[in-house]
Design an enzyme around this catalytic site. Structure first.
Site, PDB file in Angstrom:
ATOM      1  N   SER A  18       0.751  -1.098   0.160  1.00  0.00           N
ATOM      2  CA  SER A  18      -0.015  -0.128   0.089  1.00  0.00           C
ATOM      3  C   SER A  18       0.873   1.162  -0.066  1.00  0.00           C
ATOM      4  O   SER A  18       1.650   1.533   0.685  1.00  0.00           O
ATOM      5  CB  SER A  18      -0.992   0.021   1.175  1.00  0.00           C
ATOM      6  OG  SER A  18      -1.886   1.138   1.215  1.00  0.00           O
ATOM      7  N   THR A  65      -9.334  -1.434   2.186  1.00  0.00           N
ATOM      8  CA  THR A  65      -8.985  -1.831   0.990  1.00  0.00           C
ATOM      9  C   THR A  65      -9.353  -3.326   0.840  1.00  0.00           C
ATOM     10  O   THR A  65     -10.119  -3.787   1.797  1.00  0.00           O
ATOM     11  CB  THR A  65      -7.721  -1.208   0.586  1.00  0.00           C
ATOM     12  OG1 THR A  65      -7.231  -1.559  -0.801  1.00  0.00           O
ATOM     13  CG2 THR A  65      -6.402  -2.116   1.494  1.00  0.00           C
ATOM     14  N   LYS A  69     -13.757  -3.936   1.578  1.00  0.00           N
ATOM     15  CA  LYS A  69     -14.872  -2.786   1.367  1.00  0.00           C
ATOM     16  C   LYS A  69     -16.375  -3.135   1.570  1.00  0.00           C
ATOM     17  O   LYS A  69     -17.109  -2.220   1.947  1.00  0.00           O
ATOM     18  CB  LYS A  69     -14.665  -2.370  -0.082  1.00  0.00           C
ATOM     19  CG  LYS A  69     -13.188  -1.457  -0.117  1.00  0.00           C
ATOM     20  CD  LYS A  69     -13.236  -0.869  -1.487  1.00  0.00           C
ATOM     21  CE  LYS A  69     -11.599  -0.268  -1.457  1.00  0.00           C
ATOM     22  NZ  LYS A  69     -11.400   0.517  -2.894  1.00  0.00           N
ATOM     23  N   ASN A  90     -14.789   2.457   1.773  1.00  0.00           N
ATOM     24  CA  ASN A  90     -13.262   2.640   1.415  1.00  0.00           C
ATOM     25  C   ASN A  90     -12.764   3.744   2.730  1.00  0.00           C
ATOM     26  O   ASN A  90     -11.443   3.695   2.887  1.00  0.00           O
ATOM     27  CB  ASN A  90     -12.593   3.180   0.088  1.00  0.00           C
ATOM     28  CG  ASN A  90     -12.907   4.686  -0.114  1.00  0.00           C
ATOM     29  OD1 ASN A  90     -13.809   5.213   0.637  1.00  0.00           O
ATOM     30  ND2 ASN A  90     -11.645   4.956  -0.657  1.00  0.00           N
ATOM     31  N   ASP A 105     -14.048   6.898  -3.134  1.00  0.00           N
ATOM     32  CA  ASP A 105     -13.188   6.374  -4.390  1.00  0.00           C
ATOM     33  C   ASP A 105     -13.998   7.292  -5.553  1.00  0.00           C
ATOM     34  O   ASP A 105     -13.484   7.652  -6.811  1.00  0.00           O
ATOM     35  CB  ASP A 105     -13.371   5.030  -4.623  1.00  0.00           C
ATOM     36  CG  ASP A 105     -12.394   4.164  -3.792  1.00  0.00           C
ATOM     37  OD1 ASP A 105     -11.310   4.804  -3.437  1.00  0.00           O
ATOM     38  OD2 ASP A 105     -12.744   3.075  -3.685  1.00  0.00           O
ATOM     39  N   ALA A 132     -16.562  -4.943 -13.591  1.00  0.00           N
ATOM     40  CA  ALA A 132     -17.717  -4.804 -12.626  1.00  0.00           C
ATOM     41  C   ALA A 132     -17.666  -5.167 -11.267  1.00  0.00           C
ATOM     42  O   ALA A 132     -18.370  -5.438 -10.645  1.00  0.00           O
ATOM     43  CB  ALA A 132     -18.681  -5.722 -13.350  1.00  0.00           C
ATOM     44  N   GLY A 134     -16.021  -3.850  -7.413  1.00  0.00           N
ATOM     45  CA  GLY A 134     -16.121  -2.542  -6.488  1.00  0.00           C
ATOM     46  C   GLY A 134     -15.762  -1.364  -7.107  1.00  0.00           C
ATOM     47  O   GLY A 134     -16.276  -0.241  -6.959  1.00  0.00           O
ATOM     48  N   ILE A 222      -7.198   2.671 -13.594  1.00  0.00           N
ATOM     49  CA  ILE A 222      -6.869   2.848 -12.056  1.00  0.00           C
ATOM     50  C   ILE A 222      -5.695   2.085 -11.498  1.00  0.00           C
ATOM     51  O   ILE A 222      -5.304   2.438 -10.474  1.00  0.00           O
ATOM     52  CB  ILE A 222      -8.209   2.489 -11.416  1.00  0.00           C
ATOM     53  CG1 ILE A 222      -8.330   1.086 -11.416  1.00  0.00           C
ATOM     54  CG2 ILE A 222      -9.474   3.128 -11.992  1.00  0.00           C
ATOM     55  CD1 ILE A 222      -9.318   0.542 -10.223  1.00  0.00           C
ATOM     56  N   GLY A 245      -3.473   5.843 -12.683  1.00  0.00           N
ATOM     57  CA  GLY A 245      -4.345   5.784 -11.656  1.00  0.00           C
ATOM     58  C   GLY A 245      -3.899   6.356 -10.275  1.00  0.00           C
ATOM     59  O   GLY A 245      -4.622   6.401  -9.356  1.00  0.00           O
TER      60      GLY A 245
HETATM   61  P1  ATR Z   1     -12.081  -4.606  -7.081  1.00  0.00           P
HETATM   62  O1  ATR Z   1     -13.236  -4.460  -6.077  1.00  0.00           O
HETATM   63  O2  ATR Z   1     -11.017  -3.836  -7.082  1.00  0.00           O
HETATM   64  O3  ATR Z   1     -12.819  -4.189  -8.351  1.00  0.00           O
HETATM   65  P2  ATR Z   1     -12.972  -7.120  -7.739  1.00  0.00           P
HETATM   66  O4  ATR Z   1     -14.016  -7.144  -7.200  1.00  0.00           O
HETATM   67  O5  ATR Z   1     -12.175  -8.495  -7.559  1.00  0.00           O
HETATM   68  O6  ATR Z   1     -11.986  -6.188  -7.317  1.00  0.00           O
HETATM   69  O7  ATR Z   1     -13.055  -7.019  -9.341  1.00  0.00           O
HETATM   70  C1  ATR Z   1     -12.158  -7.431 -10.369  1.00  0.00           C
HETATM   71  C2  ATR Z   1     -12.596  -7.090 -11.695  1.00  0.00           C
HETATM   72  O8  ATR Z   1     -11.399  -7.533 -12.648  1.00  0.00           O
HETATM   73  C3  ATR Z   1     -13.697  -7.887 -12.043  1.00  0.00           C
HETATM   74  O9  ATR Z   1     -14.354  -7.124 -13.134  1.00  0.00           O
HETATM   75  C4  ATR Z   1     -13.155  -9.220 -12.843  1.00  0.00           C
HETATM   76  O10 ATR Z   1     -13.769  -9.935 -13.735  1.00  0.00           O
HETATM   77  P3  ATR Z   1     -14.960 -10.962 -13.189  1.00  0.00           P
HETATM   78  O11 ATR Z   1     -15.975 -10.386 -12.639  1.00  0.00           O
HETATM   79  O12 ATR Z   1     -15.240 -11.901 -14.240  1.00  0.00           O
HETATM   80  O13 ATR Z   1     -14.296 -11.815 -12.267  1.00  0.00           O
HETATM   81  C5  ATR Z   1     -11.865  -8.451 -13.374  1.00  0.00           C
HETATM   82  N1  ATR Z   1     -10.890  -9.545 -13.851  1.00  0.00           N
HETATM   83  C6  ATR Z   1     -10.035 -10.184 -12.925  1.00  0.00           C
HETATM   84  N2  ATR Z   1      -9.186 -10.990 -13.533  1.00  0.00           N
HETATM   85  C7  ATR Z   1      -9.556 -11.008 -14.863  1.00  0.00           C
HETATM   86  C8  ATR Z   1      -9.226 -11.860 -16.003  1.00  0.00           C
HETATM   87  N3  ATR Z   1      -8.008 -12.613 -16.244  1.00  0.00           N
HETATM   88  N4  ATR Z   1      -9.958 -11.608 -17.268  1.00  0.00           N
HETATM   89  C9  ATR Z   1     -10.879 -10.498 -17.146  1.00  0.00           C
HETATM   90  N5  ATR Z   1     -11.321 -10.043 -16.189  1.00  0.00           N
HETATM   91  C10 ATR Z   1     -10.956 -10.322 -15.115  1.00  0.00           C
END
Ligand code: ATR
Length: 282
Positions: A18, A65, A69, A90, A105, A132, A134, A222, A245
Site C-alpha cells: 500500500s 481496501t 470494502k 473505503n 473513491d 464490474a 467494487g 486505475i 491511477g
Molecule cells: P475490485 O473491487 O478492486 O474491483 P474485484 O471485485 O475482484 O476487485 O473485481 C475485479 C475485476 O477484474 C472484475 O471485473 C473481474 O472480472 P470477473 O467479474 O469476471 O471476475 C476482473 N478480472 C479479474 N481477472 C480477470 C481476467 N483474467 N480477465 C478478465 N477480467 C478479469
C-alpha cells in the site's frame, strides 16, 4: 478515547504494497500534525473485531481496501450517499462512538478525471468501462454524476455486470457489452476506463484491441503499478490522451484525511513525485 492523538491507518489483506502510509504520512508531515498513519494487515475473519477496537485505541478512522470494502459497508452505522450507491466503504470515521462509512473513491475518480482529462471527459460521448467489481461501481457512480450519456459495461462475467446494473436501478444509460467485443464496446466511445486489476504488476495482462476507439477518445487506468500500464502505453502510442491511477489514489485520500484530522490537504506535483519515488522503491 483520547482526542489528542492523531492516528489513522489502512486495513487490508495483504497490505504490504500500500502507498497510503506514504501518502497520508506526507500530509501529516506537511501540516505539522503530530500523529501516525499505519498499515494494518487484517484477515477477513478479524475485520469486525479490529474495527471495534480501533476507536478504543485512539484511531480517528481508517482507510479500507481489498478485500474489506463490502464488510466495512455492512458494519458502518451510517453511510454517505456514495457508499449507499456503491455498496462499498473505503473510509471509516470514528466519531462520538459511531462508525461512519464513506466511499471517497467516487469523488477521487471524478477529481482525477477533471484534473487530468478536463471537465467534459465523462460527458463528451459514450464511455466504456472494463470490469464490474467494487472499483467499477465507484467509477460508474462518478461517471453518471458527471453526465456520461452512455456507459458500456464490459466484464468477463456477465452476471456480475447484470448485478451492477441492478444496483444502479437499471438506468437506460447503462449498457452491457461482451468481454472481447472490442469493436462494439469501443466504437464511437470518447472515454475508456480500465477498473480491473489486469495489467498490474504480478497480474495477468489486459488483452484488448484499441483499433475501434476513436482518436479523440481518452484512456484511463486505475492501475498505478506500473504507472504506465501496457494499456496506457498502447493508447499513448496511438495518440490518445491518458490518465494513470495515481490521481484517483491521491484524490480519494483528500476527504478521508480531512474527516480524520480536520485539515483539507492538497494534491500537488510534489506529492505525486513522492509517490512515484515510492513506487520505484525509494
Ligand atoms: P475490485 O473491487 O478492486 O474491483 P474485484 O471485485 O475482484 O476487485 O473485481 C475485479 C475485476 O477484474 C472484475 O471485473 C473481474 O472480472 P470477473 O467479474 O469476471 O471476475 C476482473 N478480472 C479479474 N481477472 C480477470 C481476467 N483474467 N480477465 C478478465 N477480467 C478479469
Amino acid at each position: 478515547m483520547s482526542a489528542s492523538v492523531n492516528l489513522a491507518g489502512v486495513i487490508g489483506w495483504p497490505i504490504s504494497q500500500s502507498l497510503s502510509p506514504r501518502l497520508h504520512g506526507y500530509w501529516l508531515n506537511k501540516h505539522g500534525i503530530k500523529g501516525a498513519y499505519v498499515a494494518l494487515p487484517v484477515r477477513p475473519e478479524d475485520f469486525g473485531q479490529v474495527v471495534a477496537a480501533m476507536p478504543l485505541m485512539g484511531f480517528a478512522g481508517a482507510s479500507v481496501t481489498v478485500p474489506h470494502k463490502e464488510a466495512a459497508f455492512a458494519l458502518a452505522q451510517s453511510l454517505d450517499e456514495d457508499a449507499r450507491a456503491t455498496g462499498a466503504v473505503n473510509t471509516l470515521v470514528f466519531e462520538n462512538g459511531m462508525v461512519k462509512g464513506l466511499n471517497t473513491d467516487v469523488r477521487g475518480f471524478a477529481a482525477s478525471l477533471m484534473e487530468q482529462l478536463g471537465s467534459r471527459a465523462a460527458s463528451a460521448g459514450p464511455v466504456a468501462v472494463l470490469g464490474a467489481g467494487g472499483a467499477a461501481r465507484a467509477i460508474v457512480q462518478a461517471l453518471l454524476r458527471a453526465g456520461a450519456p452512455e456507459i458500456r459495461l464490459v466484464n468477463r462475467t456477465r452476471k456480475r455486470t447484470e448485478q451492477l446494473v441492478a444496483t444502479f436501478g437499471s438506468s437506460a444509460r447503462l449498457q452491457i457489452r461482451d468481454w472481447g467485443d472490442w469493436t462494439g464496446s469501443l466504437g464511437g466511445a470518447q472515454l475508456l476506463v480500465n477498473t480491473t486489476s489486469l495489467g498490474m504488476t504480478g497480474k495477468a495482462p489486459l488483452e484488448i484491441s484499441l483499433e475501434a476507439l476513436p482518436r479523440t477518445a481518452a484512456v484511463a487506468d486505475i492501475v498505478y503499478n506500473p504507472l504506465e500500464t501496457a494499456l496506457l502505453a498502447a493508447a499513448r502510442a496511438k495518440g490518445h490522451r491518458t490518465m494513470d491511477g495515481l490521481g484517483m489514489l491521491m484524490h480519494q485520500a483528500v476527504p478521508a484525511f480531512a474527516s480524520w484530522f480536520g485539515v483539507t490537504p492538497e494534491v500537488t506535483p510534489e506529492l505525486r513525485a513522492e509517490l512515484v519515488k515510492a513506487l520505484s522503491g525509494a
